[in-house]
Design an enzyme around this catalytic site. Structure first.
Site, PDB file in Angstrom:
ATOM      1  N   THR A   1      -7.464 -11.850   7.738  1.00 41.06           N
ATOM      2  CA  THR A   1      -7.580 -10.217   7.769  1.00 41.06           C
ATOM      3  C   THR A   1      -8.984  -9.825   7.724  1.00 41.06           C
ATOM      4  OG1 THR A   1      -7.185  -8.121   6.333  1.00 41.06           O
ATOM      5  CG2 THR A   1      -7.244 -10.458   5.159  1.00 41.06           C
ATOM      6  N   ASP A   2      -9.354  -8.518   8.390  1.00 34.06           N
ATOM      7  CA  ASP A   2     -10.393  -7.908   8.147  1.00 34.06           C
ATOM      8  C   ASP A   2     -10.999  -7.456   6.840  1.00 34.06           C
ATOM      9  OD1 ASP A   2      -9.041  -5.720   8.073  1.00 34.06           O
ATOM     10  OD2 ASP A   2      -9.667  -4.768  10.032  1.00 34.06           O
ATOM     11  N   GLU A   3      -9.947  -7.505   5.950  1.00 38.80           N
ATOM     12  CA  GLU A   3     -10.357  -6.902   4.588  1.00 38.80           C
ATOM     13  C   GLU A   3     -11.192  -7.646   3.859  1.00 38.80           C
ATOM     14  OE1 GLU A   3      -6.990  -5.085   2.738  1.00 38.80           O
ATOM     15  OE2 GLU A   3      -5.726  -4.913   4.639  1.00 38.80           O
TER      16      GLU A   3
ATOM     17  N   TYR B   1      -5.957  -8.536  -3.247  1.00 38.29           N
ATOM     18  CA  TYR B   1      -5.282  -8.904  -1.879  1.00 38.29           C
ATOM     19  C   TYR B   1      -6.640  -9.627  -1.012  1.00 38.29           C
ATOM     20  CZ  TYR B   1      -3.978  -8.948   3.024  1.00 38.29           C
ATOM     21  OH  TYR B   1      -3.754  -9.675   4.459  1.00 38.29           O
TER      22      TYR B   1
ATOM     23  N   LYS C   1      -7.511 -13.583  -0.098  1.00 35.14           N
ATOM     24  CA  LYS C   1      -7.687 -13.805   1.349  1.00 35.14           C
ATOM     25  C   LYS C   1      -9.012 -14.616   1.480  1.00 35.14           C
ATOM     26  CE  LYS C   1      -5.015 -13.729   4.307  1.00 35.14           C
ATOM     27  NZ  LYS C   1      -3.844 -14.612   4.701  1.00 35.14           N
TER      28      LYS C   1
HETATM   29  P1  NAD Z   1       4.647 -10.246   5.434  1.00 34.99           P
HETATM   30  O1  NAD Z   1       4.253  -9.959   4.048  1.00 34.99           O
HETATM   31  O2  NAD Z   1       5.406  -9.330   6.177  1.00 34.99           O
HETATM   32  O3  NAD Z   1       5.141 -11.830   5.302  1.00 34.99           O
HETATM   33  C1  NAD Z   1       4.643 -12.770   4.653  1.00 34.99           C
HETATM   34  C2  NAD Z   1       5.791 -13.818   4.865  1.00 34.99           C
HETATM   35  O4  NAD Z   1       5.398 -15.010   4.014  1.00 34.99           O
HETATM   36  C3  NAD Z   1       7.161 -13.484   4.381  1.00 34.99           C
HETATM   37  O5  NAD Z   1       8.013 -14.215   5.203  1.00 34.99           O
HETATM   38  C4  NAD Z   1       7.254 -14.232   3.028  1.00 34.99           C
HETATM   39  O6  NAD Z   1       8.512 -14.729   2.656  1.00 34.99           O
HETATM   40  C5  NAD Z   1       6.430 -15.414   3.354  1.00 34.99           C
HETATM   41  N1  NAD Z   1       5.730 -16.270   1.921  1.00 34.99           N
HETATM   42  C6  NAD Z   1       5.229 -15.399   1.141  1.00 34.99           C
HETATM   43  N2  NAD Z   1       5.002 -16.246   0.091  1.00 34.99           N
HETATM   44  C7  NAD Z   1       5.265 -17.712   0.588  1.00 34.99           C
HETATM   45  C8  NAD Z   1       5.078 -18.832  -0.205  1.00 34.99           C
HETATM   46  N3  NAD Z   1       4.555 -19.029  -1.410  1.00 34.99           N
HETATM   47  N4  NAD Z   1       5.559 -19.886   0.426  1.00 34.99           N
HETATM   48  C9  NAD Z   1       6.169 -19.826   1.763  1.00 34.99           C
HETATM   49  N5  NAD Z   1       6.329 -18.624   2.261  1.00 34.99           N
HETATM   50  C10 NAD Z   1       5.844 -17.660   1.757  1.00 34.99           C
HETATM   51  O7  NAD Z   1       3.184 -10.329   5.721  1.00 34.99           O
HETATM   52  P2  NAD Z   1       2.490 -10.115   7.358  1.00 34.99           P
HETATM   53  O8  NAD Z   1       2.097  -8.850   7.538  1.00 34.99           O
HETATM   54  O9  NAD Z   1       3.520 -10.466   8.440  1.00 34.99           O
HETATM   55  O10 NAD Z   1       0.877 -11.058   7.276  1.00 34.99           O
HETATM   56  C11 NAD Z   1       1.099 -12.183   7.720  1.00 34.99           C
HETATM   57  C12 NAD Z   1      -0.172 -12.894   7.635  1.00 34.99           C
HETATM   58  O11 NAD Z   1      -1.323 -12.088   8.221  1.00 34.99           O
HETATM   59  C13 NAD Z   1      -0.995 -12.742   6.189  1.00 34.99           C
HETATM   60  O12 NAD Z   1      -1.484 -14.010   6.214  1.00 34.99           O
HETATM   61  C14 NAD Z   1      -1.740 -11.546   6.026  1.00 34.99           C
HETATM   62  O13 NAD Z   1      -2.702 -11.777   5.237  1.00 34.99           O
HETATM   63  C15 NAD Z   1      -2.243 -11.526   7.744  1.00 34.99           C
HETATM   64  N6  NAD Z   1      -2.548 -10.361   8.309  1.00 34.99           N
HETATM   65  C16 NAD Z   1      -1.846  -9.267   8.290  1.00 34.99           C
HETATM   66  C17 NAD Z   1      -2.278  -7.894   8.762  1.00 34.99           C
HETATM   67  C18 NAD Z   1      -1.384  -6.747   8.620  1.00 34.99           C
HETATM   68  O14 NAD Z   1      -1.658  -5.726   9.144  1.00 34.99           O
HETATM   69  N7  NAD Z   1       0.259  -7.092   8.257  1.00 34.99           N
HETATM   70  C19 NAD Z   1      -3.386  -8.041   9.346  1.00 34.99           C
HETATM   71  C20 NAD Z   1      -4.194  -9.079   9.187  1.00 34.99           C
HETATM   72  C21 NAD Z   1      -3.938  -9.940   8.862  1.00 34.99           C
HETATM   73  P1  TYD Z   2      -1.477  -0.281   4.319  1.00 39.13           P
HETATM   74  O1  TYD Z   2      -0.447  -0.138   5.640  1.00 39.13           O
HETATM   75  O2  TYD Z   2      -0.859  -0.523   2.905  1.00 39.13           O
HETATM   76  O3  TYD Z   2      -2.445  -1.370   5.040  1.00 39.13           O
HETATM   77  P2  TYD Z   2      -3.953  -1.871   4.176  1.00 39.13           P
HETATM   78  O4  TYD Z   2      -4.243  -1.112   2.807  1.00 39.13           O
HETATM   79  O5  TYD Z   2      -3.898  -3.286   4.320  1.00 39.13           O
HETATM   80  O6  TYD Z   2      -4.905  -1.271   5.278  1.00 39.13           O
HETATM   81  O7  TYD Z   2      -2.238   1.048   4.436  1.00 39.13           O
HETATM   82  C1  TYD Z   2      -3.034   1.525   5.466  1.00 39.13           C
HETATM   83  C2  TYD Z   2      -3.738   2.706   5.193  1.00 39.13           C
HETATM   84  O8  TYD Z   2      -2.811   3.712   4.662  1.00 39.13           O
HETATM   85  C3  TYD Z   2      -4.502   2.412   3.899  1.00 39.13           C
HETATM   86  O9  TYD Z   2      -5.787   3.123   4.001  1.00 39.13           O
HETATM   87  C4  TYD Z   2      -3.734   3.037   2.948  1.00 39.13           C
HETATM   88  C5  TYD Z   2      -2.970   4.027   3.545  1.00 39.13           C
HETATM   89  N1  TYD Z   2      -1.681   4.511   2.841  1.00 39.13           N
HETATM   90  C6  TYD Z   2      -1.302   5.787   2.563  1.00 39.13           C
HETATM   91  O10 TYD Z   2      -2.100   6.773   2.793  1.00 39.13           O
HETATM   92  N2  TYD Z   2      -0.168   6.096   2.165  1.00 39.13           N
HETATM   93  C7  TYD Z   2       0.740   5.023   2.082  1.00 39.13           C
HETATM   94  O11 TYD Z   2       2.062   5.386   1.634  1.00 39.13           O
HETATM   95  C8  TYD Z   2       0.407   3.661   2.480  1.00 39.13           C
HETATM   96  C9  TYD Z   2       1.690   2.708   2.148  1.00 39.13           C
HETATM   97  C10 TYD Z   2      -0.637   3.525   2.696  1.00 39.13           C
END
Ligand code: NAD
Ligand code: TYD
Length: 360
Positions: A132-134, A158, A162
């Site tokens: 992630t960019d975070e 989080y 990461k």
């Molecule tokens: P998500 O929470 O929707 O899905 C995570 C999946 O991992 C789930 O299916 C869960 O059951 C599985 N999981 C969790 N713990 C596990 C374990 N110990 N063993 C096996 N499986 C396990 O997450 P997402 O939003 O799809 O994100 C996927 C990846 O992308 C993550 O690594 C996250 O850090 C990264 N990412 C997400 C975003 C975003 O905006 N969602 C952005 C950048 C990077």
């Molecule tokens: P989120 O979807 O949780 O992603 P991340 O925290 O990983 O960026 O949140 C996106 C942005 O929206 C973040 O700045 C937090 C804000 N947010 C709200 O304002 N209200 C909400 O209910 C949630 C879940 C997030």
């Protein structure tokens, strides 16, 4: 074949569906099926000969070692993680366990498997880590976007977990020569995102007549990327990325949170008109502790070196997303009332707790 960890989650499931549409190569999903894992997401590929599923925890090294020996993948794409910042604030332990220890165990299993491969297979093997960019922390309004050389400065549990995982991946390349690749992507949105994240939560709450919670002053900025653009970027990194490199992935779509919520309301006003404008449901709530102000990705390296550019703008992607949620009320209902867990519990036993709503 390839192995995909976390393939029942939001981005992983989109990656699996797209992979099986576009590539003629089998894959095995390894997923623990936490509250965020939903087999409904993979319903379209159940029964496809090229698709396999194993419920396993990435922390269980012996199990992963056995699966690698049995399936002999040419690559591992590692999505599995705890992914929600607010949950990491309430309970950081699970984030350290899965994101740090789990990635370590997976790397150890991969290293053992990879080191025994024949020379050609060893050279071709890839470990693609999805991050992630975070990890880069928070930007001021006028700071340049994150590049691959921006120093790490994670602010939430989080992001810190990461960042630790990213460092382990880097070290396994540097020390052991494991052919790793890392993608650091901005905020994703699109189909199958669990409705605890901003965009699906806003859509689902709006339709149910509930408050649309905006943290703090709503001026925080996120850089949004439509999920299939992220999946395509990862497929491209897997195909042509240079081992040991990291790639920043983003769509140059910086938007303030309040504007995201207002735009969703405007789209819903048009597609699903209600008695009053949905924006009247917007409610400002207490800010997230340590809330990062701004994220922005400079995707110059992946554009230049791998020729990747996103297909969706935020305008087209957000409409597509709202339509998907409108067209899939059953998916949303089964997640919101917990029914999506029933089949998993029947099939695998009630080992994973149902999601608990976060108290604010
Ligand atoms: P998500 O929470 O929707 O899905 C995570 C999946 O991992 C789930 O299916 C869960 O059951 C599985 N999981 C969790 N713990 C596990 C374990 N110990 N063993 C096996 N499986 C396990 O997450 P997402 O939003 O799809 O994100 C996927 C990846 O992308 C993550 O690594 C996250 O850090 C990264 N990412 C997400 C975003 C975003 O905006 N969602 C952005 C950048 C990077
Ligand atoms: P989120 O979807 O949780 O992603 P991340 O925290 O990983 O960026 O949140 C996106 C942005 O929206 C973040 O700045 C937090 C804000 N947010 C709200 O304002 N209200 C909400 O209910 C949630 C879940 C997030």
């Amino acid at each position: 074949m390839i192995i995909v960890t976390g393939g029942a989650g939001f981005i992983g499931a989109n990656f699996v569906l797209r992979w099986l549409q576009q590539a003629d190569e089998p894959l095995l999903v390894i997923d623990k099926l936490t509250y965020a894992g939903n087999l409904d997401n993979l319903a379209d590929v159940q029964g496809d000969d090229r698709f396999g599923f194993e419920r396993a925890d990435i922390c269980d090294r012996d199990r992963i070692v056995a699966l690698l020996a049995q399936r002999r993948p040419r690559a591992i794409v590692h999505f599995a993680a705890e992914s929600h910042v607010d949950r990491s604030i309430h309970g950081p332990g699970e984030f350290v366990r899965t994101n740090v220890t789990g990635t370590f165990e997976l790397l150890e299993a991969a290293r053992a498997y990879w080191s025994e491969l024949q020379a050609n297979d060893r050279k071709a093997f890839r470990f693609l880590h999805v991050s992630t960019d975070e990890v880069y922390g928070s930007l001021g309004a006028d700071d340049p976007a994150f590049s691959e050389t921006t120093p790490y400065a994670p602010n939430s549990p989080y992001a810190a977990s990461k960042a630790a995982a990213d460092h382990l991946v880097r070290a396994y390349h540097h020390t052991y020569g494991l052919p790793t690749l890392t993608g650091n992507c901005s905020n994703n949105y699109g189909p199958f995102q669990f409705p605890e994240k901003l965009i699906p939560l806003t859509i689902a709450n709006a339709l149910e007549g509930q408050a649309l919670p905006v943290y703090g002053d709503g001026q925080n900025v996120r850089d949004w990327l439509y999920v299939t653009d992220h999946c395509d970027a990862l497929a491209r990194v897997l195909e042509a990325g240079r081992p040991g490199e990291t790639y920043n992935i983003g769509g140059k779509n910086e938007v303030k949170n309040i504007a995201v919520v207002q735009t969703i309301c405007t789209i819903l006003d048009e597609l699903r008109p209600s008695a009053r404008p949905y924006a009247q449901q917007i409610t400002f709530v207490t800010d997230r502790p340590g809330h990062d102000r701004r994220y922005a990705i400079d995707p110059g390296k992946i554009e230049r070196e791998l020729g990747w550019t996103p297909a969706e703008t935020f305008t087209t992607g957000l409409r597509r997303t709202v339509r998907w949620y409108l067209d899939h009320p059953d998916w949303v209902a089964r997640v919101r009332d917990g029914r999506y867990r029933e089949w998993i519990e029947r099939q695998y036993g009630a080992t994973a707790p149902s999601p608990q709503p976060l108290s604010r």
